[in-house]
Structure formats: C-alpha cells, structure tokens
Design a protein around this motif. Structure first.
Motif, mmCIF file in Angstrom:
data_model
loop_
_atom_site.group_PDB
_atom_site.id
_atom_site.type_symbol
_atom_site.label_atom_id
_atom_site.label_comp_id
_atom_site.label_asym_id
_atom_site.label_seq_id
_atom_site.Cartn_x
_atom_site.Cartn_y
_atom_site.Cartn_z
ATOM 1 N N GLN A 1 8.338 5.140 -17.516
ATOM 2 C CA GLN A 1 8.967 5.346 -16.298
ATOM 3 C C GLN A 1 10.354 4.613 -15.511
ATOM 4 O O GLN A 1 10.342 4.002 -15.344
ATOM 5 N N GLN A 2 11.371 5.947 -15.822
ATOM 6 C CA GLN A 2 11.912 5.591 -14.724
ATOM 7 C C GLN A 2 12.243 5.583 -13.573
ATOM 8 O O GLN A 2 11.926 7.458 -13.287
ATOM 9 N N TYR A 3 11.720 4.737 -12.263
ATOM 10 C CA TYR A 3 11.978 4.596 -11.141
ATOM 11 C C TYR A 3 13.077 4.546 -10.456
ATOM 12 O O TYR A 3 13.481 3.394 -10.044
ATOM 13 N N ALA A 4 13.826 5.305 -9.121
ATOM 14 C CA ALA A 4 14.673 5.018 -8.427
ATOM 15 C C ALA A 4 15.088 5.436 -7.274
ATOM 16 O O ALA A 4 16.313 6.203 -6.385
ATOM 17 N N PRO A 5 14.012 4.817 -6.591
ATOM 18 C CA PRO A 5 14.385 5.361 -4.778
ATOM 19 C C PRO A 5 14.715 4.945 -3.861
ATOM 20 O O PRO A 5 15.448 3.797 -4.351
ATOM 21 N N MET A 6 14.906 5.884 -3.287
ATOM 22 C CA MET A 6 15.770 5.624 -2.288
ATOM 23 C C MET A 6 15.257 6.024 -0.582
ATOM 24 O O MET A 6 14.603 6.373 -0.388
ATOM 25 N N LYS A 7 15.555 4.748 0.487
ATOM 26 C CA LYS A 7 15.354 4.318 1.497
ATOM 27 C C LYS A 7 16.284 5.878 2.089
ATOM 28 O O LYS A 7 17.173 5.756 2.093
ATOM 29 N N LEU B 1 9.560 15.077 -9.601
ATOM 30 C CA LEU B 1 10.424 14.004 -8.095
ATOM 31 C C LEU B 1 9.327 13.273 -7.213
ATOM 32 O O LEU B 1 7.682 14.490 -7.011
ATOM 33 N N ASP B 2 9.128 12.596 -6.842
ATOM 34 C CA ASP B 2 7.970 11.423 -6.299
ATOM 35 C C ASP B 2 8.606 11.460 -4.224
ATOM 36 O O ASP B 2 9.763 10.891 -3.718
ATOM 37 N N PHE B 3 8.194 11.821 -3.693
ATOM 38 C CA PHE B 3 7.883 11.521 -2.408
ATOM 39 C C PHE B 3 7.651 10.549 -1.599
ATOM 40 O O PHE B 3 5.925 10.876 -1.552
ATOM 41 N N GLY B 4 7.087 9.410 -0.919
ATOM 42 C CA GLY B 4 6.276 8.189 -1.065
ATOM 43 C C GLY B 4 6.629 8.073 0.823
ATOM 44 O O GLY B 4 7.625 7.765 0.652
ATOM 45 N N LEU C 1 1.120 -0.980 -0.102
ATOM 46 C CA LEU C 1 0.225 -0.298 -0.249
ATOM 47 C C LEU C 1 1.060 1.152 0.056
ATOM 48 O O LEU C 1 2.051 1.422 0.836
ATOM 49 N N MET C 2 0.769 2.496 -0.760
ATOM 50 C CA MET C 2 1.608 3.160 -0.815
ATOM 51 C C MET C 2 0.656 4.619 -0.342
ATOM 52 O O MET C 2 -0.311 4.643 -1.055
ATOM 53 N N ALA C 3 1.614 6.005 -0.872
ATOM 54 C CA ALA C 3 0.792 6.983 0.071
ATOM 55 C C ALA C 3 2.542 7.997 -0.794
ATOM 56 O O ALA C 3 2.727 7.730 -0.184
ATOM 57 N N GLY C 4 1.733 9.609 -1.623
ATOM 58 C CA GLY C 4 2.588 9.984 -1.794
ATOM 59 C C GLY C 4 2.349 11.214 -2.046
ATOM 60 O O GLY C 4 1.076 11.066 -2.644
ATOM 61 N N VAL D 1 12.301 8.431 -2.086
ATOM 62 C CA VAL D 1 12.775 9.627 -2.867
ATOM 63 C C VAL D 1 12.722 9.556 -4.399
ATOM 64 O O VAL D 1 14.230 8.178 -4.136
ATOM 65 N N GLY D 2 12.216 9.729 -4.954
ATOM 66 C CA GLY D 2 12.369 9.025 -6.777
ATOM 67 C C GLY D 2 11.908 10.138 -7.686
ATOM 68 O O GLY D 2 11.785 11.366 -7.247
ATOM 69 N N LEU D 3 12.624 9.541 -8.931
ATOM 70 C CA LEU D 3 11.722 10.352 -9.951
ATOM 71 C C LEU D 3 11.149 9.431 -11.539
ATOM 72 O O LEU D 3 11.795 8.222 -11.458
#
Length: 203
Positions: free
Chosen positions: A197-203, A144-147, A130-133, A183-185
């Motif tokens: 989408q190219q998506y590279a989130p990091m903790k 820029l994605d914050f989730g 489950l996600m939200a952001g 945090v991703g793009l």
C-alpha cells in the motif's frame, strides 16, 4: 519537574508506508513512517519553579511554561475489515511502534525571575495506537480511506541545562497523545491476497 494544565495546539501530520493483506479473511498489516509537525505546548509547572528569598512566595501559576514538540513515528499496524457494503468497508485496527519526540527550548512568562531558556531534548519512546474508519472502493485497485486514530506518542522533555549554564529540574511531558482524523489512499499492486500500500494521510 512535571507539567500540569497542558494546552496543545493542533498540528499537521503525514505518513507513508507499505503493507500486505488477506482479502479472504479481511486481515491486513502495514509498516508506516510518520511525521508530526511541531505543536505548541503551554502549561504550568506542578511545583513553583523559582522561589525568591522574600515574600510573597511564587506559585506555579506565576510560571506559565511554553515549548513545542515535533515527532517522528515508525508503526506496525494491524487491521480487521468488517465486510463490504456497496463498496464501503468499515475497519478497526491497532498499532505498536516507536516515537522520536523532539522538544524545543522551554521558556517561562509571567515571572520576571525566569529569563533563561532550558535546552530542549530528544526522546525515543514506545508508541501505540487504536484506529477505526471506512474504505471506499474507487477502482479495482484503489481505496479511499477515511479514518480516526488515537495515538500515544510516549513522553518528551527537556535537558537540565539552560542558556546561562545553570542546572534545572528536567521538564517532563508525559502521555503525549494525539487525536487524528485522516484521509488517505491505499493502492493494491500485488495479487488478490497481498497488497503493498502507498498511503498518504493528511490531517
């Protein structure tokens, strides 16, 4: 044997994938491959692992258990964007997929009778999330994605054999879960209604 009073160390993770979305309806989907770095796990057997011949009896608290788990995931995620407010777009989402959980050898401390290591095992499990952001529009094609994501990785465990070729109850770690801040793009390559989408989130 099940494990109780679990304590998980924090770990890193990263993801990459591609997706498609509808700008007019605020719906989008993506296929994501993820790697979750090794997390140290400490706990206690739910029952005494080893009971010597004479008193006093051994309790589970005498057999602290230690191992670590690394996971690979393949997830299909669906999202609903909730409107654009000055370049900021909140969203909610859910995902399903599979998790490949790799458990290292299991060892015990505190009980001198437990010197052998139980071999780790690999388990393929059903996974869900489950996600939200919020997304922040930094250009006409980049967001820029914050989730936040709650991820259930299924279960993991050990083999039965140990380093001395003895048979042991399998160590089971059920409900392997993760609370993740990402945090991703997202980058839009295609037309207005479909984006890879190219998506590279990091903790």
């Amino acid at each position: 044997s099940d494990v109780k009073t679990l304590n998980f160390d924090n770990g890193w993770f990263g993801e990459v994938g591609a997706g498609c979305g509808s700008g007019s309806r605020g719906l989008r989907g993506e296929l994501m491959f993820g790697v979750h770095g090794s997390r140290k796990i400490d706990g206690e057997p739910a029952t005494a692992w080893y009971i010597p011949a004479g008193p006093p009896p051994v309790t589970p608290e005498d057999d602290p258990l230690h191992t670590s788990v690394k996971s690979y995931t393949m997830m299909f995620n669906a999202y609903k964007d909730l409107g654009n407010y000055g370049g900021i777009t909140p969203y909610v989402g859910a995902g399903i997929g599979a998790s490949y959980n790799m458990t290292e050898d299991v060892y015990f401390t505190g009980n001198p009778a437990l010197v052998n290591r139980i071999h780790g095992d690999n388990d393929l499990s059903f996974a869900w999330a489950l996600m939200a952001g919020v997304g922040y529009q930094v250009s006409d094609r980049a967001i820029l994605d914050f989730g936040y994501r709650y991820l259930d990785l299924g279960s993991a465990g050990s083999q039965n054999g140990d380093s001395a070729a003895n048979w042991n109850p399998r160590v089971n770690i059920d409900d392997l879960t993760s609370h993740e801040f990402k945090v991703g793009l997202r980058y839009h390559f295609g037309s207005a209604d479909c984006c890879a989408q190219q998506y590279a989130p990091m903790k």
